[in-house]
Design a protein around this motif. Structure first.
Motif, short mmCIF file in Angstrom:
data_model
loop_
_atom_site.label_atom_id
_atom_site.label_comp_id
_atom_site.label_asym_id
_atom_site.label_seq_id
_atom_site.Cartn_x
_atom_site.Cartn_y
_atom_site.Cartn_z
N MET A 268 0.53 -1.31 -0.09
CA MET A 268 0.17 -0.31 0.05
C MET A 268 0.45 1.04 0.08
SD MET A 268 -2.87 1.17 2.65
CE MET A 268 -3.90 3.20 2.22
N ILE A 269 0.47 2.02 -0.60
CA ILE A 269 0.81 3.69 -1.31
C ILE A 269 0.00 4.51 -0.20
CG2 ILE A 269 2.31 4.77 -2.28
CD1 ILE A 269 3.83 2.42 -4.14
N LYS A 270 0.40 5.09 0.30
CA LYS A 270 -0.49 6.69 1.01
C LYS A 270 -0.38 8.03 0.05
CE LYS A 270 0.08 7.66 4.73
NZ LYS A 270 0.24 7.89 6.92
N GLU A 271 1.18 7.56 -0.58
CA GLU A 271 1.68 9.06 -1.42
C GLU A 271 1.49 8.74 -2.62
OE1 GLU A 271 4.01 6.64 0.21
OE2 GLU A 271 4.43 8.29 1.95
N THR A 272 1.68 10.21 -3.18
CA THR A 272 0.80 11.10 -4.79
C THR A 272 1.94 11.91 -4.83
OG1 THR A 272 -1.02 11.70 -4.82
CG2 THR A 272 -0.90 9.21 -5.08
N PHE A 273 2.39 11.86 -6.40
CA PHE A 273 3.58 13.03 -6.14
C PHE A 273 2.94 13.86 -7.23
CE2 PHE A 273 5.55 9.99 -3.71
CZ PHE A 273 6.57 10.42 -3.05
N PHE A 274 3.95 15.16 -7.42
CA PHE A 274 4.04 15.48 -8.78
C PHE A 274 4.97 16.54 -9.04
CE2 PHE A 274 3.93 20.56 -10.67
CZ PHE A 274 3.25 20.21 -12.11
#
Length: 267
Positions: free
Chosen positions: A1-7
């Protein structure tokens, strides 16, 4: 599971070779300072792929993504760089499934297209081994920011499946206003960039969706929205309760902001 997204603001294609750019060193330190985990696969939304309907590149293993040199007049070594990341056809199919389930009438597949420089340049610095499968998703510039935010919301389940979602564009992007005198950043670029940071850090995502109405100098900062919409996808995929954090900030050519953001969903 990944909690982060990025720009990620990828700025100029010279990011691929220019050691003087602070953003290059930031991306090279990615695994040490920002995201030490190894995702199952990567979904990247680049401002350099515009289509009428959402489109994914479907490259089936063992084939790898071609490196697309979609820039002109740059130093020859840039055209010799390769980023042969494995294709992620299963992820592409999953993206299509999620978008169709969210109400999109049509999602296309492109079985030939590789990675444009908005994808491979930052990824080459972040994950130089090119071992993680990558799928690219297009933007629809005839649509608005809210549309892209909803696009991201539909993709949110991918995080639970070990997929790292990255929007790749530019916090400011007006190529006709570039400066080459090494002077300070233009006031209009600073005004927009500062507004964006405050809006994101304060969780005013609806304002960011309505940036054309809310932000100062919006049309100057983004005469065309292609490099801004990847932010809205990343923001939407994180969720409206996500916390935004500035993870890098620098300037080049007086108007290009390399501001990059992490969006972290609450526990």
């Amino acid at each position: 599971m990944i909690k982060e997204t990025f720009f990620i603001s990828h700025g100029s294609p010279t990011l691929s070779i220019d050691e003087s750019l602070p953003a290059r060193h930031f991306l090279q330190s990615w695994k040490q300072t920002v995201f030490p985990h190894t995702p199952k696969s990567i979904l990247i939304i680049s401002g350099h792929w515009e289509t009428h309907v959402p489109t994914v590149n479907v490259i089936s293993p063992p084939k790898v993504n071609d490196t697309i040199y979609d820039f002109y007049g740059f130093p020859k070594p840039m055209y010799q760089l390769k980023y042969p990341a494995p294709g992620a056809s299963q992820l592409a199919k999953r993206v299509k499934e999620l978008l169709l389930a969210s109400g999109h009438d049509r999602v296309d597949e492109d079985k030939k297209r590789g990675l444009d420089h908005g994808a491979w340049v930052p990824l080459m610095l972040m994950y130089p081994d090119a071992q993680i499968p990558v799928c690219q998703l297009s933007v629809q510039t005839q649509m608005d920011a809210t549309y892209h935010y909803h696009l991201g919301q539909a993709l949110a389940p991918l995080k639970d499946e070990g997929v790292l979602i990255i929007g790749s564009g530019s916090a400011t992007h007006n190529l006709r206003a570039l400066r080459f005198d090494n002077g300070s950043a233009a006031s209009w670029a600073v005004d927009f960039d500062t507004w964006l940071r405050r809006a994101l850090e304060e969780g005013r995502y609806e304002d960011v969706n309505k940036y054309l109405e809310k932000a100062p100098c919006a049309k100057m900062a983004h005469p065309w929205p292609d490099h801004f919409y990847p932010l809205h996808v990343a923001m939407g995929a994180a969720g409206d309760q996500a916390k935004a954090k500035l993870i890098h900030h620098s300037w080049s050519n007086g108007t290009l902001s390399y501001a990059s953001y992490q969006f972290t969903a609450p526990n």
